[in-house]
Design an enzyme around this catalytic site. Sequence first.
Site, mmCIF file in Angstrom:
data_model
loop_
_atom_site.group_PDB
_atom_site.id
_atom_site.type_symbol
_atom_site.label_atom_id
_atom_site.label_comp_id
_atom_site.label_asym_id
_atom_site.label_seq_id
_atom_site.Cartn_x
_atom_site.Cartn_y
_atom_site.Cartn_z
ATOM 1 N N CYS A 122 0.809 -1.220 0.000
ATOM 2 C CA CYS A 122 0.000 0.000 0.000
ATOM 3 C C CYS A 122 0.842 1.270 0.000
ATOM 4 O O CYS A 122 0.305 2.363 -0.187
ATOM 5 C CB CYS A 122 -0.945 -0.009 1.199
ATOM 6 S SG CYS A 122 -1.980 -1.489 1.277
ATOM 7 N N HIS A 258 -3.464 6.734 2.312
ATOM 8 C CA HIS A 258 -3.862 5.438 1.770
ATOM 9 C C HIS A 258 -5.268 5.117 2.269
ATOM 10 O O HIS A 258 -5.579 5.295 3.455
ATOM 11 C CB HIS A 258 -2.867 4.363 2.218
ATOM 12 C CG HIS A 258 -3.374 2.973 2.046
ATOM 13 N ND1 HIS A 258 -3.914 2.516 0.860
ATOM 14 C CD2 HIS A 258 -3.447 1.928 2.912
ATOM 15 C CE1 HIS A 258 -4.280 1.259 1.013
ATOM 16 N NE2 HIS A 258 -4.015 0.874 2.238
ATOM 17 N N ASN A 289 -10.317 -0.783 -0.430
ATOM 18 C CA ASN A 289 -8.868 -0.688 -0.281
ATOM 19 C C ASN A 289 -8.230 -1.265 -1.544
ATOM 20 O O ASN A 289 -8.280 -2.465 -1.775
ATOM 21 C CB ASN A 289 -8.433 -1.471 0.964
ATOM 22 C CG ASN A 289 -6.938 -1.433 1.192
ATOM 23 O OD1 ASN A 289 -6.158 -1.128 0.296
ATOM 24 N ND2 ASN A 289 -6.517 -1.755 2.400
#
Length: 333
Positions: A122, A258, A289
């Site tokens: 990420c 993020h 996500n």
Amino acid sequence: MAKIKPSKGAPYARILGVGGYRPTRVVPNEVILETIDSSDEWIRSRSGIETRHWASPDETVAAMSLEASGKAIADAGIDAEQIGAVVVSTVSHFSQTPAVATEIADKLGTDKAAAFDISAGCAGFGYGLTLAKGMVVEGSAEYVLVIGVERLSDLTDLEDRATAFLFGDGAGAVIVGPSQEPAIGPTVWGSEGDKSETIKQTVPWTDYRDGTVEKFPAITQEGQAVFRWAVFEMAKVAQQALDAAGITADDLDVFIPHQANVRIIDSMVKTLKLPEHVTVARDIRTTGNTSAASIPLAMERLLATGEAKSGDTALVIGFGAGLVYAATVVTLP
């Protein structure tokens, strides 16, 4: 002794254009609830996620990247032939070699651009952005295409109550090029490998190949441990990035973390004491996500909706499996 001629790059680098691609299939929480014992209310309260996008068979990592890249190139106002390097961050391209970046560089029509993949979870977009900045300033490439792309639906265990609802698919891309003034700040990045067990692939590919396990590998995580680390440690990293850029929270226009969890985002906003005028990306609500793709996708949406504008000062921070992290301050394209 011969002297090596110094490189001649740009004084600084900046993001010149951004593009995003979200798969056409929108998946509501109700679909996830078919395989786990939970509720729509629980998923929304724990993560903020209402829907996510899942790729169809033809929406491959390369195909999604090409769509996002085409938009970024057009937004930057350059031609593909001018791109000197293509950097792709992904953990969900299942061909070990060659790098998917080489396919993308060819199909876009670059002039034999350098091309490689990186695996930084990420935080991958931040890692790629930092590499791109270095190339532009050093002079090895005038323009660099940085892509964050994931098909995490391929790595999702739909029976895992802790993660089945989290992940989505998509691609985000930016063009990094020369600038006469600072527009990408110093990067604060690092890793904490002693915590690598908190987010990981369930088993190695070889275990699946050899029949040691029958279930296809997936991403798993220790939710509470990740939450604590992100909230307490990543707020410190975000502050360090502000300090390194020589600005304060009051100078910010936009915050693009993020898109891991709305509760993490809200906690970071509180810890950093961001003023009310700062626009905060919460793209996770409808995108899920998407790991390396989440920051450029959120950036693209904020600019497209007018919630952010060209020239705004934005703090971006990515963090995830490894555990790895990267934060910097940028001027939006």
